[in-house]
Motif scaffolding. Structure first.
Motif: not given
Length: 639
Positions: A43-47, A63-71
């Motif tokens: 979880g820390a690495l993904i963030f 195109e920011r939605a995938p990055f927000v979902l990963c955070i």
């Protein structure tokens, strides 16, 4: 964590004994320690990786939605891993000390942490997935997936809370069965006293009318009131009615003589070509310039009928009638004030390709709008002031009468001076703006208006110019038209609106002084003086920052003299009235401060109420069994 490991019987009743099972918990932690630590690390690495990519690389908004979902996923995994790793207790005893008295309350700590994590991630996911991206009409698959999972997470959390409520209450009940609830009752009583004191403080900071004060409301509304300078009120209403008739008639005449073609008159949504510099203005009341026709033709008859209602309400004035007059006048005043901000732009954007009759009719249909706004607002302000309880003060000194007479005379002088200054300013600004344009729409890009040099692109996308050797052709007249520059329009519009506000403030002050007469006080002059002072300051700023760089076409009008006298007078008079009525401003600041304190106290009341409910939760969810008075007889063995 505790489990039930034994049951004892006393007095024919069963009491559950909670024995902490520490060894069992330690075994579970040791077996799953590596896997839990791995989850926290993932979880820390993904963030961290997602945030680094976001910072270092340019990511378009769509195109920011995938990055927000990963955070969000990284935060979700990280916090759940921490909860599992540290194993917070399911039941936590909260110790509270108030006034030297100690009490404790039982909280389901682990469930609260899990629910807070799930709810936070779910709400953040719903908000971000709905707002980030090209919009709902172009949602990507990531937006839909993230939104669905966020909603499911909230639903699962709510269902799990409801399902585990009975289990949690049983754990709490079993934990407190062996201890008396007298401390909880005492602390709840103390919390209730604190809440009552805060409510009293709130009522003192922000006193509200009691229910008993509404018993005599009918009598208060029917109390008679003496309307000071009633003939002036009547004359003001009659003047507004005359202005409405003039505007309506002028607009009808303008529609009748306006022709878009040689044989066809213009419709309601049309104007002849090059009548105004802009066909469309993003105004407050109207969108297109041609919308003024229907607005004037509809609003002026309604205002005329409402003026008739105001005249009827003046017969036998009471508090209720004056309040109704205030509401009607204020509504019409606000409407005409907002429309005056649009009408002054229409006036300064008038063109030169108009007949004299059409020009005069357009001015007559739009010039009286600021006068109507000032008259109606003055009527509303006068009615609300005079509807209050009147003091009987028949004795007036000669000095006061003399000062009041001078004030009324000055009000009349500035009433007509401000109207003349506004008319002169609008005509001068209109003439100056007309020198910066001669057509509503440019035709530079039309085929017949282009030069012989044409810009073309070859098959590989490279630009090259072609020049013809034929003789230059004559261009039509429309090719030499020039539209109004937006910067020029903004500068002159800003100055004209500031001049309009100063004129309306002068008209409001003059009308209010003439309407009230002896009932004028220093406090009642504070609001008109403040508006006048602010409008004068804004007019000075708009002149030196906007139109001073232009060559004003005064056309022998005393533009600078009239505007200087009007602006300086507004500045001085407004400043004097603000200083003399400064107690109103101080009272206003005190009221605002009391409201802020009341909001803080109200927030504290809500917090203490939540604490009180939290302390009473164990007593509400369970009933402590009363000790039995029956002494169990020992069994006697008989032979």
């Amino acid at each position: 964590m505790g489990v039930v490991v034994g049951v004892s019987r006393e007095g024919g009743k069963e009491d559950a004994i909670l024995i902490p099972d520490q060894e069992f918990d330690q075994d579970i932690v040791k077996k799953n320690k590596f896997s839990v630590f791995t989850g926290v690390l993932i979880g820390a690495l993904i963030f961290v990786i997602t945030v680094l990519i976001w910072i270092t690389a340019y990511i378009p908004w769509s195109e920011r939605a995938p990055f927000v979902l990963c955070i969000i996923i990284g935060i979700f995994i990280f916090f759940h891993g921490l909860i599992v790793y540290f194993q917070p207790p399911k039941i936590y005893s909260l110790e509270v000390v108030i006034n030297g008295k100690q009490s404790s309350s039982i909280l389901p700590l682990r469930q609260i942490l899990v629910c807070m994590t799930n709810i936070s991630c779910g709400i953040i996911g719903i908000i971000t997935m709905c707002t980030i991206g090209p919009g709902w009409y172009g949602w990507q698959a990531v937006n839909i997936i993230g939104l669905v999972f966020s909603i499911l997470l909230l639903l699962v959390t709510c269902i799990s809370v409801l399902a585990s409520y009975s289990k949690t209450s049983k754990l709490i009940n079993s934990h407190i069965l062996n201890y008396s609830g007298t401390h909880i009752k005492e602390i709840a009583a103390i919390t209730g006293k604190l809440i009552s004191k805060q409510v009293e403080l709130f009522s003192k900071l922000l006193p509200l009318p009691s229910v008993q004060s509404f018993n005599n409301l009918d009598k208060v509304l029917k109390q008679p009131r003496l309307l000071t300078n009633k003939p002036v009120h009547v004359m003001s209403i009659l003047l507004a009615m005359v202005a409405c008739i003039a505007m309506f008639s002028a607009q009808l005449g303008d529609i009748a003589i306006s022709k878009c073609d040689e044989e066809r008159t213009c419709a309601f949504n049309q104007d002849p070509d090059d009548t105004f510099a802009r066909p469309v203005l993003h105004g407050i009341v109207g969108y297109r310039v041609s919308d003024r026709k229907i607005i004037i033709l509809v609003s002026t008859p309604i205002a005329f009928l409402l003026c008739t209602t105001l005249l009827l309400l003046m017969r036998g004035t009471t508090v209720l009638r004056m309040l109704l007059s205030c509401l009607i006048s204020l509504g019409m005043g606000v409407f005409f004030f907002l429309y005056s901000l649009d009408s002054v732009q229409y006036i300064i954007l008038l063109g030169t390709k108009l007949s004299n009759l059409s020009f005069i009719l357009k001015l007559v249909s739009m010039m009286p709008i600021p006068l109507l706004a000032a008259l109606f607002v003055a009527l509303a302000y006068s009615n609300i002031i005079q509807s209050m309880e009147q003091k009987k003060d028949d004795q007036s000194s000669k000095v006061k009468i003399g000062l009041l007479s001078i004030l009324i005379i000055l009000s009349i002088v500035f009433f007509f001076l401000s109207l003349a200054t506004m008319t002169t300013s609008n005509l001068v600004i209109m003439s100056t703006v007309q020198g910066h344009w001669n057509t509503t729409q440019e035709h530079t890009w039309d085929d017949e208006c282009r030069d012989n040099n044409h810009v073309r692109y070859n098959d590989y996308g490279y630009r090259y110019d072609t020049t013809t050797t034929s003789a230059p052709e004559s261009k039509p007249d429309k090719c030499y038209g020039k539209s109004l520059d937006w910067l020029v329009q903004d500068n002159f519009t800003f100055f004209s609106i500031c001049q309009l506000l100063m004129t309306e403030s002068f008209l409001l002050l003059s009308a209010f002084v003439c309407m009230n007469g002896r009932s004028i006080t220093k406090k009642t002059l504070f609001l008109p003086g403040l508006l006048l002072f602010a409008a004068a300051i804004s007019s000075i700023i708009s002149f030196f920052s906007g139109i001073v760089q232009y060559d004003l076409q005064t056309n022998r009008f005393p533009f600078f003299i009239m505007n200087s006298i009007n602006t300086l007078s507004a500045l001085v008079i407004g400043f004097i009235f603000v200083i003399t009525g400064g107690s109103v401003f101080i009272s206003f600041i005190i009221i605002v401060f009391r409201i802020i304190l009341s909001i803080l106290v109200f927030s504290l009341i809500l917090i203490m109420t939540a604490v009180d409910l939290l302390l009473k939760l164990p007593t509400l969810t369970c009933k402590t069994p009363k000790p039995s008075n029956v002494v169990e007889q020992p069994d006697v063995a008989t032979a």
